[in-house]
Scaffold this motif. Structure first.
Motif, PDB file in Angstrom:
ATOM      1  N   ALA A 159       0.831  -1.186   0.000  1.00  0.00           N
ATOM      2  CA  ALA A 159       0.000   0.000   0.000  1.00  0.00           C
ATOM      3  C   ALA A 159       0.872   1.245   0.000  1.00  0.00           C
ATOM      4  O   ALA A 159       1.841   1.335   0.708  1.00  0.00           O
ATOM      5  CB  ALA A 159      -0.904  -0.001   1.231  1.00  0.00           C
ATOM      6  N   GLN A 160       0.490   2.214  -0.814  1.00  0.00           N
ATOM      7  CA  GLN A 160       1.296   3.421  -0.958  1.00  0.00           C
ATOM      8  C   GLN A 160       0.378   4.634  -0.886  1.00  0.00           C
ATOM      9  O   GLN A 160      -0.713   4.635  -1.449  1.00  0.00           O
ATOM     10  CB  GLN A 160       2.036   3.400  -2.305  1.00  0.00           C
ATOM     11  N   ASN A 161       0.823   5.666  -0.209  1.00  0.00           N
ATOM     12  CA  ASN A 161       0.076   6.912  -0.119  1.00  0.00           C
ATOM     13  C   ASN A 161       1.017   8.061  -0.418  1.00  0.00           C
ATOM     14  O   ASN A 161       2.232   7.948  -0.319  1.00  0.00           O
ATOM     15  CB  ASN A 161      -0.527   7.076   1.284  1.00  0.00           C
ATOM     16  N   THR A 162       0.446   9.192  -0.783  1.00  0.00           N
ATOM     17  CA  THR A 162       1.249  10.354  -1.131  1.00  0.00           C
ATOM     18  C   THR A 162       1.507  11.192   0.105  1.00  0.00           C
ATOM     19  O   THR A 162       0.614  11.874   0.609  1.00  0.00           O
ATOM     20  CB  THR A 162       0.547  11.192  -2.211  1.00  0.00           C
ATOM     21  N   TYR A 163       2.732  11.158   0.576  1.00  0.00           N
ATOM     22  CA  TYR A 163       3.090  11.854   1.804  1.00  0.00           C
ATOM     23  C   TYR A 163       3.123  13.363   1.613  1.00  0.00           C
ATOM     24  O   TYR A 163       3.113  14.111   2.593  1.00  0.00           O
ATOM     25  CB  TYR A 163       4.434  11.340   2.307  1.00  0.00           C
ATOM     26  N   SER A 164       3.157  13.834   0.377  1.00  0.00           N
ATOM     27  CA  SER A 164       3.119  15.276   0.127  1.00  0.00           C
ATOM     28  C   SER A 164       1.808  15.899   0.598  1.00  0.00           C
ATOM     29  O   SER A 164       1.734  17.106   0.829  1.00  0.00           O
ATOM     30  CB  SER A 164       3.319  15.570  -1.365  1.00  0.00           C
ATOM     31  N   GLY A 165       0.764  15.092   0.747  1.00  0.00           N
ATOM     32  CA  GLY A 165      -0.526  15.618   1.187  1.00  0.00           C
ATOM     33  C   GLY A 165      -0.804  15.426   2.661  1.00  0.00           C
ATOM     34  O   GLY A 165      -1.919  15.716   3.129  1.00  0.00           O
ATOM     35  N   TYR A 166       0.182  14.966   3.419  1.00  0.00           N
ATOM     36  CA  TYR A 166      -0.058  14.629   4.824  1.00  0.00           C
ATOM     37  C   TYR A 166      -0.572  15.816   5.631  1.00  0.00           C
ATOM     38  O   TYR A 166      -1.422  15.665   6.520  1.00  0.00           O
ATOM     39  CB  TYR A 166       1.244  14.100   5.439  1.00  0.00           C
ATOM     40  N   PHE A 167      -0.083  17.030   5.350  1.00  0.00           N
ATOM     41  CA  PHE A 167      -0.436  18.196   6.157  1.00  0.00           C
ATOM     42  C   PHE A 167      -1.516  19.072   5.513  1.00  0.00           C
ATOM     43  O   PHE A 167      -1.800  20.156   6.026  1.00  0.00           O
ATOM     44  CB  PHE A 167       0.814  19.042   6.417  1.00  0.00           C
ATOM     45  N   LEU A 168      -2.122  18.634   4.403  1.00  0.00           N
ATOM     46  CA  LEU A 168      -3.149  19.432   3.733  1.00  0.00           C
ATOM     47  C   LEU A 168      -4.527  18.987   4.199  1.00  0.00           C
ATOM     48  O   LEU A 168      -4.974  17.870   3.906  1.00  0.00           O
ATOM     49  CB  LEU A 168      -3.036  19.296   2.214  1.00  0.00           C
ATOM     50  N   GLU A 169      -5.246  19.856   4.899  1.00  0.00           N
ATOM     51  CA  GLU A 169      -6.518  19.484   5.509  1.00  0.00           C
ATOM     52  C   GLU A 169      -7.569  19.085   4.481  1.00  0.00           C
ATOM     53  O   GLU A 169      -8.432  18.260   4.761  1.00  0.00           O
ATOM     54  CB  GLU A 169      -7.049  20.646   6.360  1.00  0.00           C
ATOM     55  N   ASP A 170      -7.558  19.673   3.307  1.00  0.00           N
ATOM     56  CA  ASP A 170      -8.588  19.406   2.305  1.00  0.00           C
ATOM     57  C   ASP A 170      -8.198  18.308   1.325  1.00  0.00           C
ATOM     58  O   ASP A 170      -8.855  18.112   0.306  1.00  0.00           O
ATOM     59  CB  ASP A 170      -8.905  20.696   1.533  1.00  0.00           C
ATOM     60  N   TYR A 171      -7.141  17.579   1.623  1.00  0.00           N
ATOM     61  CA  TYR A 171      -6.726  16.449   0.807  1.00  0.00           C
ATOM     62  C   TYR A 171      -7.551  15.235   1.243  1.00  0.00           C
ATOM     63  O   TYR A 171      -7.412  14.736   2.356  1.00  0.00           O
ATOM     64  CB  TYR A 171      -5.224  16.216   0.999  1.00  0.00           C
ATOM     65  N   THR A 172      -8.418  14.738   0.372  1.00  0.00           N
ATOM     66  CA  THR A 172      -9.412  13.735   0.770  1.00  0.00           C
ATOM     67  C   THR A 172      -8.798  12.378   1.112  1.00  0.00           C
ATOM     68  O   THR A 172      -9.431  11.580   1.815  1.00  0.00           O
ATOM     69  CB  THR A 172     -10.454  13.536  -0.351  1.00  0.00           C
ATOM     70  N   ALA A 173      -7.587  12.086   0.633  1.00  0.00           N
ATOM     71  CA  ALA A 173      -6.948  10.806   0.941  1.00  0.00           C
ATOM     72  C   ALA A 173      -6.074  10.881   2.189  1.00  0.00           C
ATOM     73  O   ALA A 173      -5.343   9.933   2.502  1.00  0.00           O
ATOM     74  CB  ALA A 173      -6.112  10.347  -0.254  1.00  0.00           C
ATOM     75  N   ARG A 174      -6.163  11.983   2.919  1.00  0.00           N
ATOM     76  CA  ARG A 174      -5.286  12.199   4.073  1.00  0.00           C
ATOM     77  C   ARG A 174      -5.464  11.144   5.158  1.00  0.00           C
ATOM     78  O   ARG A 174      -4.501  10.732   5.812  1.00  0.00           O
ATOM     79  CB  ARG A 174      -5.587  13.592   4.631  1.00  0.00           C
ATOM     80  N   HIS A 175      -6.684  10.674   5.356  1.00  0.00           N
ATOM     81  CA  HIS A 175      -6.946   9.697   6.409  1.00  0.00           C
ATOM     82  C   HIS A 175      -6.245   8.363   6.146  1.00  0.00           C
ATOM     83  O   HIS A 175      -6.093   7.550   7.054  1.00  0.00           O
ATOM     84  CB  HIS A 175      -8.458   9.457   6.525  1.00  0.00           C
ATOM     85  N   GLN A 176      -5.800   8.116   4.903  1.00  0.00           N
ATOM     86  CA  GLN A 176      -5.108   6.870   4.611  1.00  0.00           C
ATOM     87  C   GLN A 176      -3.688   6.872   5.170  1.00  0.00           C
ATOM     88  O   GLN A 176      -3.051   5.822   5.254  1.00  0.00           O
ATOM     89  CB  GLN A 176      -5.092   6.630   3.104  1.00  0.00           C
TER      90      GLN A 176
END
Length: 457
Positions: free
Chosen positions: A24-41
């Motif tokens: 499983a891979q997630n985009t860590y560039s979005g970790y701190f963006l509140e409106d990034y919908t995949a953040r909870h992953q």
């Protein structure tokens, strides 16, 4: 020969009897963006904006990543004859010292794909919830330098010690249920958890533990040790007879059907704590297992010794000699088909994320973040730290720019997120693509692309 890196790695896979299936891979560039919908992953405690959203089917979150210290540029070279296509490191134009200087003792390369098929988010049950159906695939290879030496030099050396050559791959589907909420008795603390119901599609683990080759006056003596576990419904090994030793060996694999082949369970756990202008967070992802069925087992049965004068091992730049080379390696290991050994349980590959975020007091839309991530996968374990600047200059746009440093070097990442009422689109890269080979593959194996379309309301 068609000079492309895919053929090279397929040749390595042929050593593994051609049975590898593409974590499983997630985009860590979005970790701190509140409106990034995949953040909870990346941390199940993140509640997003607490807006309801529905993901575009099969396009809500697509992530494709490569990583490793074995790069396309290590095996592909520009042709030094004007007007000719690229060549492999095996070409006589490339000297032995020049070619071998590119390789490490352990040359690792991996690829992951995560596809969000259906994803929704909504407020209920006293917190924020997401439901996701995703497909996860991954493949990793660890190729010893001695194998590249054998490929390049042939019989130039009298001994080769090829050990710890590993190939692994998996593919599964997941149904993930995530819930997060604030804890009223601990101000500033938010916790979350996800449970994942896993449906196995296929798993392969190939361990080529040993191949000690000694060139005598007229023949080779080889001591080999290898095991392959292929949990793929409908897969059967192909066998052939080694005309030099008379032994029946695994020469490849056939897939005459395909279907579900395992079930499992996984969990994500996370927490977020806000204190003044700081936010601290931690998450442990993919704790769990998959029990794979219909496991076809091939093995040398421990150490196996072979004496033969049939192997030349040297290769030229054409398809026939590549095929002969990989066929010789299959004969060398002489894996025995032990048939279906039933179920095999494997742990998921866990990830640990630890982070700290600082909200700039003189311009509140600007946040700085530090994120440490460690992916646990035996010899393929990697770690990275990421420093990021994250900004939301207006209600509809947020973005991140970040620098990553870790096991596989330094890289620049970014993510642009557009989020208006009714429409959300994001695109980014944790490792920005550099120069591409003519075959369309990045010359550096560390690259990742992430994008998605969702509909918040």
């Amino acid at each position: 020969m068609k000079s492309n890196i895919i053929k090279f790695f397929l040749s390595c896979a042929a050593v593994a009897s051609c049975v590898t299936v593409a974590s499983a891979q997630n985009t860590y560039s979005g970790y701190f963006l509140e409106d990034y919908t995949a953040r909870h992953q990346m941390n199940p405690a993140f509640g997003g904006t607490s807006k309801t959203y529905v993901g575009f089917p099969a396009l809500s979150n697509i992530n494709v990543a490569m990583r490793g210290n074995l790069h396309v540029s290590d095996v592909l070279y520009p042709n030094r004859e004007p007007g000719k296509s690229t060549i492999l490191f095996t070409n006589p134009q490339i000297g032995v010292n020049e070619a071998m200087s590119k390789f490490s003792n352990h040359n690792k390369i991996g690829a992951d794909v995560k596809l969000g098929v259906i994803n929704v988010g909504f407020t209920a049950l006293g917190g924020y919830n997401t439901v996701g159906i995703n497909v996860v695939t991954g493949v990793n290879a660890d190729v010893p330098k001695s194998l590249f030496s054998l490929v390049k030099e042939g019989i130039a050396n009298k001994t080769y010690d090829i050990k710890d050559f590993r190939v692994g791959g998996h593919a599964y589907g997941e149904i993930a249920l995530n819930h997060s909420r604030d804890l009223p008795f601990v101000p500033g603390l938010r916790v979350g958890a996800a449970v994942k119901f896993l449906i196995g599609l296929g798993n392969v683990d190939a361990y080529f533990n040993k191949a000690n080759l000694t060139l005598g006056e007229n023949d080779w003596t080889a001591v080999t040790n290898a095991n392959i576990y292929a949990s793929v419904n409908g897969l059967k090994y192909k066998t052939d007879v080694n005309e030099n030793t008379g032994a029946t060996y695994v020469s490849g694999a056939d897939l005459d059907s395909f279907g579900l082949n395992g079930f499992g369970l996984g969990f994500d756990l996370g927490g977020v704590y806000e204190w003044n202008d700081f936010t601290f967070s931690a998450a442990l992802l993919d704790l769990g297992f998959i029990s794979w069925g219909h496991t076809q087992y091939a093995t040398t049965g421990g150490d196996k010794t072979i004496n033969t004068d049939a192997y030349t091992f040297g290769i030229n730049d054409d398809d026939e000699t590549w095929d002969n080379f990989t066929d010789d390696l299959s004969k060398l290991y002489e894996l025995e088909d032990r048939g279906n050994i039933g179920t095999r349980t494997r742990a998921l590959k866990a990830t640990l994320n630890l982070a700290a975020e600082y909200e700039f007091p003189y311009y509140r839309p600007l946040h700085f973040g530090f994120l440490s991530s460690t992916y646990f996968n035996g010899p393929f374990t990697w770690t990275q730290v990421r420093l990021s600047a994250n900004v939301k200059p207006c209600k509809a746009v947020s973005a991140s720019a970040n620098l990553a440093m870790g096991t596989y070097g330094v890289g620049f990442g970014w993510l642009l997120n557009i989020h208006t009422t009714g429409f959300n689109f994001f695109i980014g890269m944790d490792r920005t693509l550099g120069k591409l080979a003519k075959q369309g593959l990045p010359l550096n194996s560390n690259a990742e692309v992430n994008f998605g379309i969702n509909f918040p309301f």
